[in-house]
Design an enzyme around this catalytic site. Structure first.
Site, short mmCIF file in Angstrom:
data_model
loop_
_atom_site.label_atom_id
_atom_site.label_comp_id
_atom_site.label_asym_id
_atom_site.label_seq_id
_atom_site.Cartn_x
_atom_site.Cartn_y
_atom_site.Cartn_z
N TRP A 153 0.79 -1.24 0.00
CA TRP A 153 0.00 0.00 0.00
C TRP A 153 0.82 1.28 0.00
O TRP A 153 0.29 2.34 -0.31
CB TRP A 153 -0.92 0.03 1.23
CG TRP A 153 -0.15 -0.09 2.53
CD1 TRP A 153 0.11 -1.26 3.21
CD2 TRP A 153 0.47 0.95 3.28
NE1 TRP A 153 0.87 -0.99 4.33
CE2 TRP A 153 1.10 0.36 4.40
CE3 TRP A 153 0.57 2.34 3.12
CZ2 TRP A 153 1.81 1.09 5.34
CZ3 TRP A 153 1.28 3.08 4.06
CH2 TRP A 153 1.89 2.46 5.16
N ASN A 154 2.12 1.23 0.38
CA ASN A 154 2.78 2.49 0.72
C ASN A 154 3.12 3.35 -0.50
O ASN A 154 3.21 4.57 -0.39
CB ASN A 154 4.00 2.27 1.62
CG ASN A 154 5.07 1.44 0.97
OD1 ASN A 154 4.79 0.64 0.08
ND2 ASN A 154 6.30 1.61 1.40
N SER A 230 6.06 -7.35 3.31
CA SER A 230 6.91 -7.66 4.46
C SER A 230 7.70 -8.96 4.23
O SER A 230 7.30 -9.83 3.45
CB SER A 230 6.04 -7.82 5.70
OG SER A 230 5.17 -8.92 5.53
N GLU A 251 10.43 -8.23 -3.04
CA GLU A 251 10.93 -6.93 -2.56
C GLU A 251 10.37 -6.76 -1.16
O GLU A 251 9.20 -6.43 -0.98
CB GLU A 251 10.44 -5.80 -3.48
CG GLU A 251 10.96 -5.90 -4.89
CD GLU A 251 12.47 -5.62 -4.99
OE1 GLU A 251 13.07 -5.12 -4.02
OE2 GLU A 251 13.05 -5.92 -6.05
N CYS A 285 10.23 1.40 2.53
CA CYS A 285 11.11 0.26 2.82
C CYS A 285 12.57 0.69 2.88
O CYS A 285 13.39 0.02 3.50
CB CYS A 285 10.92 -0.83 1.77
SG CYS A 285 11.13 -0.20 0.11
N GLU A 380 12.20 -3.20 11.99
CA GLU A 380 11.86 -2.24 10.94
C GLU A 380 10.76 -1.34 11.50
O GLU A 380 9.71 -1.82 11.91
CB GLU A 380 11.35 -2.96 9.69
CG GLU A 380 11.02 -1.98 8.58
CD GLU A 380 10.42 -2.64 7.34
OE1 GLU A 380 9.82 -3.72 7.44
OE2 GLU A 380 10.54 -2.03 6.25
P1 NAD Z 1 2.45 -7.15 4.18
O1 NAD Z 1 3.46 -8.15 3.82
O2 NAD Z 1 1.79 -7.26 5.50
O3 NAD Z 1 1.30 -7.12 3.09
C1 NAD Z 1 1.59 -7.08 1.70
C2 NAD Z 1 0.47 -7.76 0.97
O4 NAD Z 1 0.56 -9.14 1.21
C3 NAD Z 1 -0.90 -7.33 1.42
O5 NAD Z 1 -1.38 -6.36 0.55
C4 NAD Z 1 -1.71 -8.60 1.43
O6 NAD Z 1 -2.64 -8.59 0.38
C5 NAD Z 1 -0.73 -9.70 1.17
N1 NAD Z 1 -0.78 -10.76 2.17
C6 NAD Z 1 -0.95 -10.63 3.50
N2 NAD Z 1 -0.91 -11.83 4.09
C7 NAD Z 1 -0.71 -12.74 3.12
C8 NAD Z 1 -0.57 -14.16 3.10
N3 NAD Z 1 -0.61 -14.88 4.22
N4 NAD Z 1 -0.35 -14.76 1.93
C9 NAD Z 1 -0.27 -14.04 0.81
N5 NAD Z 1 -0.42 -12.71 0.75
C10 NAD Z 1 -0.63 -12.07 1.90
O7 NAD Z 1 3.17 -5.73 4.03
P2 NAD Z 1 2.57 -4.28 4.14
O8 NAD Z 1 2.22 -3.93 5.54
O9 NAD Z 1 1.55 -4.08 3.11
O10 NAD Z 1 3.85 -3.43 3.71
C11 NAD Z 1 4.88 -3.13 4.57
C12 NAD Z 1 6.11 -3.96 4.29
O11 NAD Z 1 6.42 -3.92 2.91
C13 NAD Z 1 7.33 -3.41 4.99
O12 NAD Z 1 8.05 -4.48 5.55
C14 NAD Z 1 8.11 -2.74 3.89
O13 NAD Z 1 9.50 -2.65 4.10
C15 NAD Z 1 7.80 -3.63 2.73
N6 NAD Z 1 8.02 -2.92 1.48
C16 NAD Z 1 9.07 -3.32 0.70
C17 NAD Z 1 9.34 -2.64 -0.47
C18 NAD Z 1 10.49 -3.05 -1.34
O14 NAD Z 1 10.51 -2.63 -2.50
N7 NAD Z 1 11.45 -3.82 -0.85
C19 NAD Z 1 8.55 -1.56 -0.86
C20 NAD Z 1 7.48 -1.20 -0.05
C21 NAD Z 1 7.22 -1.88 1.12
#
Ligand code: NAD
Length: 477
Positions: A153-154, A230, A251, A285, A380
């Site tokens: 979402w970010n 995440s 990512e 991130c 984090e």
């Molecule tokens: P999250 O992992 O909680 O959720 C991401 C997505 O995963 C959600 O939109 C959801 O639809 C899906 N999801 C949730 N549970 C799942 C499951 N059990 N199986 C499959 N899919 C599932 O992360 P978040 O809170 O949306 O984002 C924050 C994290 O994302 C932080 O750790 C941040 O560092 C990371 N991030 C990384 C990058 C990068 O490019 N490396 C960029 C942005 C954010």
């Protein structure tokens, strides 16, 4: 720019230009006002299968379209993204709480991914030719199959853009699954992209994250999944993808060290740290996560930071004077404010910034002179809470950083650039900014070491992830 006034309906799926309502999903709430701004539909497994089916049916045509035609489509999409900035940016701000100026920046950044991958696509049709004494080698690349773009979402526009643009360049039809917290921008992006592509080449599905992701990963027609989110969910996705040997780009989370060396330009270092930490309300991130300040500058830098953090204006993302908007949802703000209270209770020195308005889900910015035992240092943060520590020895920082499971981004501030580069090279980190608080651009690889992920987005690596290579060797008499 003003916030959108007419609520939007985001369907459970958009396939070949048609919306599919699905079952009723949760409303999207503007985190600054608490009001619903969008209603959503949620897809079930069979609707996900229909999106994949439409994508799969276009595979051959999409490939035959040729890389140059796809490059032209990418440029047309970039133009339309820019032309629609006046609609896209307010939706980004309204669904995430991002400041409107940053939302406008995200629109432009997204368009740049389409520009960049158009350039990359133009070369893809050409086979590479090699020869030895008796043999000729032809190496070509082609899209492997349907791709799944699984976004967070970010950055609700640029992260989906960073995935679907290279998929289009590669000739891979793509099914985009946005975060259920912020699906509006992705839906609008899908509608823009599809206008320039054959039916089915870009589809959109929204639903329960686990259900939709599993349906995509379990479908043998999906050959590559690119996930941003995440590290915890990244592990779950990698395990699920193993069953079908679906290739994954991951990512994931980060814990960027921000190192202010003894020879840093103090004013510049603090300015870069404020950008690297507080951009996107701290929810990036690559945000500065662990701040290491050399002992010779420590007191002065902490005084500067305390002053600047206390001066941050926390409020409505649509107000141009705002420095920090709300967290996307109450639970995120509660977690962040809880980290600060816990650090305060454990005896760390805390300098609190201004609180946000009573309406809205605001995390209060804070500077924390942290004791390692507090737990804050080891996670984090993903928000406007800044832990700082004094250091004497750069080698000890390298050892510490290389012992972390994450290795996405890092920052070094020093007037001796060659030495700073040596320090950057010593750390197992994917992206390092030297005297720079914003080290990313579409032309360079984006991704991390260790549990920050697998693979890279951006650069040409971003396209190759969506492709298979074939080598043909011809033996001459
Ligand atoms: P999250 O992992 O909680 O959720 C991401 C997505 O995963 C959600 O939109 C959801 O639809 C899906 N999801 C949730 N549970 C799942 C499951 N059990 N199986 C499959 N899919 C599932 O992360 P978040 O809170 O949306 O984002 C924050 C994290 O994302 C932080 O750790 C941040 O560092 C990371 N991030 C990384 C990058 C990068 O490019 N490396 C960029 C942005 C954010």
């Amino acid at each position: 720019m003003t916030r959108p006034t007419t609520p939007i309906t985001v369907p459970a799926a958009r396939i070949a230009g048609q919306d599919h309502a699905g079952t009723s999903g949760p409303d999207i709430i503007d985190p600054a006002t608490g009001t619903p701004i969008a209603s959503t539909g949620f897809a079930d497994k069979s609707l996900v299968g229909r999106a994949v089916g439409a994508a799969d049916s276009i595979r051959a045509d999409f490939s035959r379209m040729g890389a140059r035609a796809r490059a032209a489509a990418l440029l047309a999409i970039a133009r339309e993204i820019r032309a629609q900035a006046g609609e896209l940016a307010p939706w980004i701000a309204a669904e995430t709480g991002k400041r409107i100026s940053e939302a406008q920046g995200e629109v432009e950044f997204t368009a740049k991914y389409f520009d960049w991958f158009a350039e990359g696509a133009a070369d893809l049709d050409r086979a590479t030719l090699r020869r030895d004494a008796t043999r000729e080698f032809h190496v070509s690349r082609r899209a492997a199959g349907v791709s799944a773009a699984l976004a967070t979402w970010n950055f609700p526009l640029s992260i989906p853009g960073r995935k679907i643009a290279p998929a289009i360049a590669a000739g891979s039809p793509v099914v985009l699954k946005p975060s259920e917290l912020a699906p509006v921008s992705s839906y609008l992006l899908t509608k823009i992209a599809e206008r320039h592509l054959p039916d089915g080449a870009v589809a959109f599905v929204l639903g329960d994250g686990e259900l939709v992701t599993n349906a995509l990963l379990d479908d043998p027609r999906v050959t590559h999944a690119s996930f941003t989110g995440s590290t915890a969910v990244g592990h779950v996705i990698a395990a699920r993808a193993a069953a079908t040997l679906t290739r994954v780009t991951l990512e994931l989370g980060g814990r960027a060290p921000f190192i202010i060396a003894h020879d840093a330009d103090r004013e510049r270092a603090v300015a870069n740290l404020m950008i690297a930490k507080f951009r996107n309300n701290g929810a990036s991130c690559i945000a500065a996560n662990n701040v290491f300040i050399h002992e010779s500058l420590y007191d002065d830098v902490v005084a500067d930071l305390a002053e600047q953090i206390s001066a941050l204006t926390v409020g409505d993302p649509f107000d141009e004077a705002t420095d920090l908007g709300p967290a996307i949802a109450a639970r995120f703000a509660e977690r962040l404010n809880g980290l600060t209270s816990k650090a305060e209770e454990s005896g760390d020195r805390v300098v609190m910034g201004k609180r946000g308005p009573a309406t809205g889900t605001y995390a209060t910015p804070a500077l924390i002179e942290v004791d390692k035992s507090a737990g804050l240092w080891d996670q984090e943060i993903f928000g406007p809470v800044m832990p700082v520590q004094k250091f004497t020895d750069e080698a000890a920082i390298v050892n510490e950083v290389n012992s972390w499971r994450y290795g996405l981004a890092g920052y070094v501030c020093s007037q001796d650039v060659a030495r700073a580069e040596g320090l950057a090279e010593a750390m197992n980190i994917g992206i390092v900014g030297i005297n720079n608080g914003a080290p990313n651009t579409p032309e360079v690889p984006f991704g991390g070491f260790g549990e920050s992920g697998i693979g890279r987005e951006g650069s040409m690596s971003g396209i190759h992830a969506f492709m298979e290579e074939q080598t043909i060797t011809i033996q001459h008499a």
